[in-house]
Design a protein around this motif. Structure first.
Motif, PDB file in Angstrom:
ATOM      1  N   CYS A 102      50.607 -26.941 -52.981  1.00 13.78           N
ATOM      2  CA  CYS A 102      50.742 -28.199 -53.723  1.00 13.78           C
ATOM      3  C   CYS A 102      49.854 -29.231 -53.045  1.00 13.78           C
ATOM      4  O   CYS A 102      49.842 -29.356 -51.826  1.00 13.78           O
ATOM      5  N   ARG A 103      49.100 -29.977 -53.855  1.00 19.73           N
ATOM      6  CA  ARG A 103      48.120 -30.930 -53.347  1.00 19.73           C
ATOM      7  C   ARG A 103      48.418 -32.324 -53.848  1.00 19.73           C
ATOM      8  O   ARG A 103      48.904 -32.502 -54.963  1.00 19.73           O
ATOM      9  N   ARG A 104      48.098 -33.312 -53.028  1.00 20.66           N
ATOM     10  CA  ARG A 104      48.130 -34.703 -53.505  1.00 20.66           C
ATOM     11  C   ARG A 104      47.014 -34.863 -54.516  1.00 20.66           C
ATOM     12  O   ARG A 104      45.981 -34.205 -54.434  1.00 20.66           O
ATOM     13  N   VAL A 143      51.599 -35.288 -57.273  1.00 15.83           N
ATOM     14  CA  VAL A 143      51.374 -33.991 -56.627  1.00 15.83           C
ATOM     15  C   VAL A 143      51.120 -32.947 -57.699  1.00 15.83           C
ATOM     16  O   VAL A 143      51.794 -32.927 -58.740  1.00 15.83           O
ATOM     17  N   ASP A 156      54.456 -40.228 -54.958  1.00 16.17           N
ATOM     18  CA  ASP A 156      53.179 -39.535 -54.820  1.00 16.17           C
ATOM     19  C   ASP A 156      52.963 -38.667 -56.051  1.00 16.17           C
ATOM     20  O   ASP A 156      53.915 -38.075 -56.575  1.00 16.17           O
ATOM     21  N   TYR A 176      50.092 -31.089 -49.720  1.00 17.56           N
ATOM     22  CA  TYR A 176      51.079 -32.166 -49.802  1.00 17.56           C
ATOM     23  C   TYR A 176      51.958 -32.233 -48.553  1.00 17.56           C
ATOM     24  O   TYR A 176      52.071 -33.277 -47.929  1.00 17.56           O
ATOM     25  N   ARG A 177      52.590 -31.137 -48.182  1.00 19.33           N
ATOM     26  CA  ARG A 177      53.499 -31.157 -47.037  1.00 19.33           C
ATOM     27  C   ARG A 177      52.809 -30.740 -45.744  1.00 19.33           C
ATOM     28  O   ARG A 177      53.216 -31.148 -44.672  1.00 19.33           O
ATOM     29  N   THR A 237      61.994 -31.805 -52.608  1.00 18.33           N
ATOM     30  CA  THR A 237      61.279 -33.087 -52.655  1.00 18.33           C
ATOM     31  C   THR A 237      61.847 -34.078 -53.660  1.00 18.33           C
ATOM     32  O   THR A 237      61.479 -35.249 -53.628  1.00 18.33           O
TER      33      THR A 237
END
Length: 94
Positions: A40-42, A60, A58, A33-34, A76
């Motif tokens: 952490c993943r999209r 996540v 998004d 993600y970042r 976030t």
């Protein structure tokens, strides 16, 4: 006897209060993600995740029980949605 008949008649209704079936066993995960190394993943769209998608945020997924999940949420502004396939799903405003 009447009580037994009533119990048998109402038994099928008891199944209506059962919890929803568990979520999927996998998610359409994309890159970090970042940054690429971020745990952490999209999350992409599929039959399960489409109910959580939002044009202004998004979707996540972070590993369930991730040690620094509180930091992720604080940094976030993420809002926890649900748990599925070993991940916690968040909506993160853009």
């Amino acid at each position: 006897m009447r009580a037994l008949s009533l119990l048998v008649a109402l038994l099928p209704l008891a199944a209506c209060g059962q919890p929803a079936p568990p979520g999927p066993t996998s998610l359409p995960l994309m890159g970090g993600y970042r940054d690429p190394a971020d745990p952490c993943r999209r999350v992409g769209e599929d039959a399960f995740t489409n109910q959580f998608l939002d044009d202004a945020a998004d979707l996540v997924a972070c590993p369930a029980g991730m040690e620094n999940m509180g930091v992720f949420v604080t940094e976030t502004g993420a809002r926890r949605l649900t748990d599925a396939a070993g991940y916690t799903l968040f909506s993160v405003p853009r």
